[in-house]
Design a protein around this motif. Structure first.
Motif, PDB file in Angstrom:
ATOM      1  N   LYS A  70       0.837  -1.212   0.000  1.00 33.75           N
ATOM      2  CA  LYS A  70       0.000   0.000   0.000  1.00 33.75           C
ATOM      3  C   LYS A  70       0.867   1.255   0.000  1.00 33.75           C
ATOM      4  O   LYS A  70       0.591   2.227  -0.717  1.00 33.75           O
ATOM      5  CB  LYS A  70      -0.904   0.012   1.234  1.00 33.75           C
ATOM      6  CG  LYS A  70      -2.153  -0.848   1.125  1.00 33.75           C
ATOM      7  CD  LYS A  70      -3.056  -0.612   2.329  1.00 33.75           C
ATOM      8  CE  LYS A  70      -4.365  -1.383   2.201  1.00 33.75           C
ATOM      9  NZ  LYS A  70      -5.278  -1.116   3.326  1.00 33.75           N
ATOM     10  N   LEU A  74       1.070   4.050  -2.948  1.00 33.26           N
ATOM     11  CA  LEU A  74       0.785   5.447  -2.640  1.00 33.26           C
ATOM     12  C   LEU A  74       1.882   6.354  -3.189  1.00 33.26           C
ATOM     13  O   LEU A  74       1.602   7.388  -3.819  1.00 33.26           O
ATOM     14  CB  LEU A  74       0.662   5.646  -1.129  1.00 33.26           C
ATOM     15  CG  LEU A  74       0.476   7.097  -0.667  1.00 33.26           C
ATOM     16  CD1 LEU A  74      -0.888   7.630  -1.086  1.00 33.26           C
ATOM     17  CD2 LEU A  74       0.643   7.211   0.842  1.00 33.26           C
ATOM     18  N   ASP A 125      -0.817  14.052   6.025  1.00 33.66           N
ATOM     19  CA  ASP A 125      -2.170  13.577   5.740  1.00 33.66           C
ATOM     20  C   ASP A 125      -2.167  12.403   4.776  1.00 33.66           C
ATOM     21  O   ASP A 125      -3.061  11.554   4.808  1.00 33.66           O
ATOM     22  CB  ASP A 125      -3.052  14.709   5.219  1.00 33.66           C
ATOM     23  CG  ASP A 125      -2.519  15.339   3.946  1.00 33.66           C
ATOM     24  OD1 ASP A 125      -1.297  15.259   3.702  1.00 33.66           O
ATOM     25  OD2 ASP A 125      -3.324  15.908   3.181  1.00 33.66           O
ATOM     26  N   GLU A 126      -1.159  12.339   3.917  1.00 35.07           N
ATOM     27  CA  GLU A 126      -1.037  11.195   3.012  1.00 35.07           C
ATOM     28  C   GLU A 126      -0.616   9.940   3.780  1.00 35.07           C
ATOM     29  O   GLU A 126      -1.105   8.839   3.519  1.00 35.07           O
ATOM     30  CB  GLU A 126      -0.031  11.495   1.890  1.00 35.07           C
ATOM     31  CG  GLU A 126      -0.426  12.656   0.983  1.00 35.07           C
ATOM     32  CD  GLU A 126      -1.648  12.348   0.134  1.00 35.07           C
ATOM     33  OE1 GLU A 126      -2.054  11.180   0.051  1.00 35.07           O
ATOM     34  OE2 GLU A 126      -2.207  13.297  -0.450  1.00 35.07           O
ATOM     35  N   LYS A 129      -3.401   8.104   5.513  1.00 38.12           N
ATOM     36  CA  LYS A 129      -4.283   7.294   4.683  1.00 38.12           C
ATOM     37  C   LYS A 129      -3.914   5.814   4.763  1.00 38.12           C
ATOM     38  O   LYS A 129      -4.760   4.942   4.561  1.00 38.12           O
ATOM     39  CB  LYS A 129      -4.219   7.761   3.226  1.00 38.12           C
ATOM     40  CG  LYS A 129      -4.826   9.136   2.987  1.00 38.12           C
ATOM     41  CD  LYS A 129      -4.675   9.569   1.542  1.00 38.12           C
ATOM     42  CE  LYS A 129      -5.237  10.963   1.307  1.00 38.12           C
ATOM     43  NZ  LYS A 129      -5.045  11.419  -0.101  1.00 38.12           N
ATOM     44  N   SER A 132      -2.895   5.163  11.051  1.00 36.76           N
ATOM     45  CA  SER A 132      -2.640   6.236  12.018  1.00 36.76           C
ATOM     46  C   SER A 132      -1.280   6.118  12.695  1.00 36.76           C
ATOM     47  O   SER A 132      -0.799   7.083  13.296  1.00 36.76           O
ATOM     48  CB  SER A 132      -3.745   6.264  13.076  1.00 36.76           C
ATOM     49  OG  SER A 132      -3.827   5.016  13.747  1.00 36.76           O
TER      50      SER A 132
END
Length: 283
Positions: A70, A74, A125-126, A129, A132
């Motif tokens: 992931k 990203l 903020d990326e 995603k 946390s």
């Protein structure tokens, strides 16, 4: 080839101080990272590939649920990268163990791939995603973590601390533990002196803190109590608690010699459990 270490993330204390309307819990925690952890290597390749080896490799999914993949996807999307990479993950940490292994692996993947592809780290903020825990895992320094995990402050005076990690090889669902938490409005961490310098100062302060997830975790996996009791019975142990949502528990020592001796005793008494003597590395 580039290499990165993905240290175990240990919540030396973890206090749940609220819950938002969207269901996310508000945390107040001191997070440390150990010398021991997983290992990742990165090589250029035409396509994106992940190879997993190590003690817990058979428990790691290789589909789109894998946080390393992931994280890689990203980065490719954010930077419009067409190149691939061959990533090798040596999995030394037990999964679903309260040690943030998946997030630490993903953070290491981001650090390694930004070097391989010569790009910048993504924005906070990326990172959120993916999970946390990603922001706190990026720099692997001892930090005071608040909010959902996005409010971070490095504690520059925190010492290196010998720590014994013990897991009964029982997976515990973080979501299940939070769901069973009865009180979502607990007191925050007590104030600590930013000028604490000695191990004893910090240990004495940690002894006054809590992990609010121990009680619900015990309901899901009662064997955690046996782990805590076994660690508590070791000579010279200072602080004993559980990391994250479990089932890994830990004992903090002033001396690495005492920590090593305790690990040998635990391994003799419970050879079927996973245990390691390592250090919280801060300096």
């Amino acid at each position: 080839m580039f290499e990165e270490k993905a240290s175990a993330k240990v919540n030396l204390c973890l206090q749940i101080v609220g819950q938002k309307s969207n269901g996310f819990h508000l945390l107040d925690s001191i997070v440390g990272f150990t010398e021991f952890g997983d290992h990742l290597s990165f090589e250029k390749s035409e396509k994106l590939e992940l190879t997993v080896k190590g003690a817990f490799s058979d428990q790691i999914p290789l589909d789109n649920s894998n946080l390393v993949l992931k994280a890689a996807e990203l980065l490719r999307t954010l930077n419009n990268i067409k190149d691939g990479a061959h990533i090798t993950l040596t999995k030394n940490l037990p999964p679903s163990a309260g040690l943030g292994g998946g997030s630490s692996d993903a953070a290491a993947a981001i650090r390694g791939l930004t070097r391989l592809w010569e790009i910048n780290l993504p924005a906070l903020d990326e990172l959120m995603k993916i999970g946390s825990d990603l922001p706190v895992c990026i720099n692997q320094k001892t930090q005071h973590m608040k909010g959902f995990g996005e409010v971070l402050r490095i504690i520059h005076t925190f010492p290196n601390l010998p720590i014994l990690l013990v897991n009964p090889l029982k997976k515990v669902s973080t979501q299940a533990v939070f769901n069973m938490l009865e009180n979502k409005q607990n007191p925050p961490l007590s104030n600590y002196e930013k000028l604490f310098q000695t191990k004893k100062d910090w240990i004495n302060w940690l002894l006054l803190q809590r992990n609010d997830l121990i009680k619900p975790a015990l309901k899901i996996e009662p064997i955690i109590l046996e782990v805590l009791q076994l660690i508590s019975s070791q000579n010279s142990v200072e602080q004993v608690s559980m990391s994250g949502s479990g089932a890994t528990c830990f004992g903090v020592f002033e001396s690495k010699y005492d920590c090593d001796a305790a690990m040998k005793k635990v391994q003799r008494e419970r050879p079927e459990w996973w245990s390691v003597s390592t250090e919280i590395i801060s300096i």
